[in-house]
Design a protein around this motif. Structure first.
Motif, mmCIF file in Angstrom:
data_model
loop_
_atom_site.group_PDB
_atom_site.id
_atom_site.type_symbol
_atom_site.label_atom_id
_atom_site.label_comp_id
_atom_site.label_asym_id
_atom_site.label_seq_id
_atom_site.Cartn_x
_atom_site.Cartn_y
_atom_site.Cartn_z
ATOM 1 N N GLY A 113 0.822 -1.211 0.000
ATOM 2 C CA GLY A 113 0.000 0.000 0.000
ATOM 3 C C GLY A 113 0.855 1.260 0.000
ATOM 4 O O GLY A 113 0.534 2.236 -0.682
ATOM 5 N N LEU A 114 1.965 1.242 0.753
ATOM 6 C CA LEU A 114 2.888 2.374 0.741
ATOM 7 C C LEU A 114 3.476 2.560 -0.661
ATOM 8 O O LEU A 114 3.595 3.688 -1.153
ATOM 9 N N ARG A 115 3.834 1.454 -1.298
ATOM 10 C CA ARG A 115 4.390 1.522 -2.650
ATOM 11 C C ARG A 115 3.368 2.075 -3.636
ATOM 12 O O ARG A 115 3.691 2.930 -4.461
ATOM 13 N N ARG A 116 2.136 1.624 -3.534
ATOM 14 C CA ARG A 116 1.093 2.138 -4.430
ATOM 15 C C ARG A 116 0.875 3.633 -4.217
ATOM 16 O O ARG A 116 0.683 4.381 -5.176
ATOM 17 N N GLY A 117 0.926 4.086 -2.971
ATOM 18 C CA GLY A 117 0.809 5.515 -2.684
ATOM 19 C C GLY A 117 1.961 6.300 -3.285
ATOM 20 O O GLY A 117 1.759 7.380 -3.853
ATOM 21 N N ARG A 118 3.162 5.770 -3.161
ATOM 22 C CA ARG A 118 4.329 6.424 -3.761
ATOM 23 C C ARG A 118 4.186 6.497 -5.278
ATOM 24 O O ARG A 118 4.445 7.519 -5.903
ATOM 25 N N ASP A 119 3.749 5.400 -5.888
ATOM 26 C CA ASP A 119 3.587 5.358 -7.347
ATOM 27 C C ASP A 119 2.521 6.350 -7.819
ATOM 28 O O ASP A 119 2.683 7.011 -8.846
ATOM 29 N N ALA A 120 1.449 6.472 -7.057
ATOM 30 C CA ALA A 120 0.385 7.417 -7.424
ATOM 31 C C ALA A 120 0.891 8.854 -7.337
ATOM 32 O O ALA A 120 0.591 9.680 -8.215
ATOM 33 N N LEU A 121 1.648 9.163 -6.294
ATOM 34 C CA LEU A 121 2.211 10.504 -6.168
ATOM 35 C C LEU A 121 3.194 10.781 -7.296
ATOM 36 O O LEU A 121 3.186 11.869 -7.877
ATOM 37 N N ALA A 122 4.022 9.802 -7.633
ATOM 38 C CA ALA A 122 4.978 9.975 -8.736
ATOM 39 C C ALA A 122 4.247 10.268 -10.038
ATOM 40 O O ALA A 122 4.649 11.158 -10.803
ATOM 41 N N LEU A 123 3.179 9.554 -10.273
ATOM 42 C CA LEU A 123 2.404 9.781 -11.493
ATOM 43 C C LEU A 123 1.776 11.168 -11.498
ATOM 44 O O LEU A 123 1.780 11.877 -12.512
ATOM 45 N N GLU A 124 1.266 11.582 -10.340
ATOM 46 C CA GLU A 124 0.653 12.903 -10.236
ATOM 47 C C GLU A 124 1.683 14.010 -10.462
ATOM 48 O O GLU A 124 1.415 15.010 -11.137
ATOM 49 N N LEU A 125 2.880 13.834 -9.923
ATOM 50 C CA LEU A 125 3.916 14.853 -10.042
ATOM 51 C C LEU A 125 4.595 14.872 -11.408
ATOM 52 O O LEU A 125 4.898 15.938 -11.942
ATOM 53 N N PHE A 126 4.851 13.688 -11.951
ATOM 54 C CA PHE A 126 5.705 13.596 -13.133
ATOM 55 C C PHE A 126 5.029 13.022 -14.370
ATOM 56 O O PHE A 126 5.628 12.985 -15.444
ATOM 57 N N GLY A 127 3.784 12.575 -14.237
ATOM 58 C CA GLY A 127 3.118 11.864 -15.324
ATOM 59 C C GLY A 127 3.013 12.633 -16.622
ATOM 60 O O GLY A 127 3.142 12.065 -17.699
ATOM 61 N N GLU A 128 2.796 13.935 -16.552
ATOM 62 C CA GLU A 128 2.635 14.728 -17.771
ATOM 63 C C GLU A 128 3.892 15.521 -18.124
ATOM 64 O O GLU A 128 3.887 16.309 -19.065
ATOM 65 N N MET A 129 4.971 15.286 -17.401
ATOM 66 C CA MET A 129 6.209 16.012 -17.642
ATOM 67 C C MET A 129 6.926 15.400 -18.852
ATOM 68 O O MET A 129 7.016 14.175 -18.959
ATOM 69 N N PRO A 130 7.431 16.237 -19.747
ATOM 70 C CA PRO A 130 8.181 15.699 -20.885
ATOM 71 C C PRO A 130 9.378 14.869 -20.415
ATOM 72 O O PRO A 130 10.018 15.196 -19.406
ATOM 73 N N ALA A 131 9.676 13.818 -21.131
ATOM 74 C CA ALA A 131 10.763 12.908 -20.760
ATOM 75 C C ALA A 131 12.087 13.633 -20.599
ATOM 76 O O ALA A 131 12.866 13.323 -19.689
ATOM 77 N N SER A 132 12.362 14.606 -21.447
ATOM 78 C CA SER A 132 13.635 15.335 -21.354
ATOM 79 C C SER A 132 13.718 16.136 -20.056
ATOM 80 O O SER A 132 14.781 16.217 -19.434
ATOM 81 N N GLN A 133 12.612 16.719 -19.634
ATOM 82 C CA GLN A 133 12.601 17.488 -18.385
ATOM 83 C C GLN A 133 12.759 16.558 -17.187
ATOM 84 O O GLN A 133 13.494 16.858 -16.248
ATOM 85 N N LEU A 134 12.084 15.433 -17.229
ATOM 86 C CA LEU A 134 12.209 14.458 -16.148
ATOM 87 C C LEU A 134 13.636 13.926 -16.061
ATOM 88 O O LEU A 134 14.193 13.792 -14.969
ATOM 89 N N ALA A 135 14.245 13.645 -17.205
ATOM 90 C CA ALA A 135 15.633 13.176 -17.223
ATOM 91 C C ALA A 135 16.568 14.237 -16.643
ATOM 92 O O ALA A 135 17.502 13.909 -15.896
#
Length: 156
Positions: A113-135
């Motif tokens: 459950g902690l991992r799923r929460g972390r994954d959801a936050l990661a998606l919310e923060l970085f999901g729409e960010m361009p790959a170059s910016q994330l890199a």
């Protein structure tokens, strides 16, 4: 001592970047505190569970080393987590003096459950960010972390 206004432009920019990192650490720390508290944990207990979740069963001594705490501290954390049914201590199969610590089914469910929460936050923060910016963010953070670790080795 120079003030921020006397520093070259790059130094001032570096100071602003460090201020943003401090703010980020504070916000993430607060989010973590709330997330683990909602599950009836402290950050220390969650960190121990997370280590077992990622690395599997290990001795109490190995846990202490991985968490950077004393074996006595790990014993206290394990006592509470064992009482909550999240971990189990069993005799080590090859070392009579050691105890092997592992997650129970409840412990695995909680850490998942902690991992799923972390994954959801990661998606919310970085999901729409361009790959170059994330890199670029990842590269910059790796550099900062490496430098902080080097400072810690020098000072520690």
């Amino acid at each position: 001592m120079k003030s921020l206004h006397d520093m070259p432009e790059g130094a001032a920019s570096a100071s602003v970047s460090l201020d943003r990192l401090f703010e980020l650490a504070e916000v993430l720390g607060t989010l973590m505190e709330h997330g683990v508290a909602e599950r009836g944990l402290t950050r220390a207990r969650a960190g121990l569970l997370w280590a077992l979740f990622h690395d599997g069963a290990m001795t109490q001594r190995a846990l202490a080393g991985q968490l950077g705490v004393t074996p006595r501290n790990v014993t206290g954390l394990l006592d509470a987590l064992e009482a909550d049914g999240l971990v189990v201590r069993e005799a080590h199969p090859t070392d009579r003096r050691a105890m092997l610590v592992s997650l129970t089914e409840s412990g695995r469910t909680l850490t998942d459950g902690l991992r799923r929460g972390r994954d959801a936050l990661a998606l919310e923060l970085f999901g729409e960010m361009p790959a170059s910016q994330l890199a670029a963010i990842q590269d910059g953070l790796e550099t900062v972390l490496a430098r902080l670790r080097a400072i810690d080795r020098v000072d520690g």
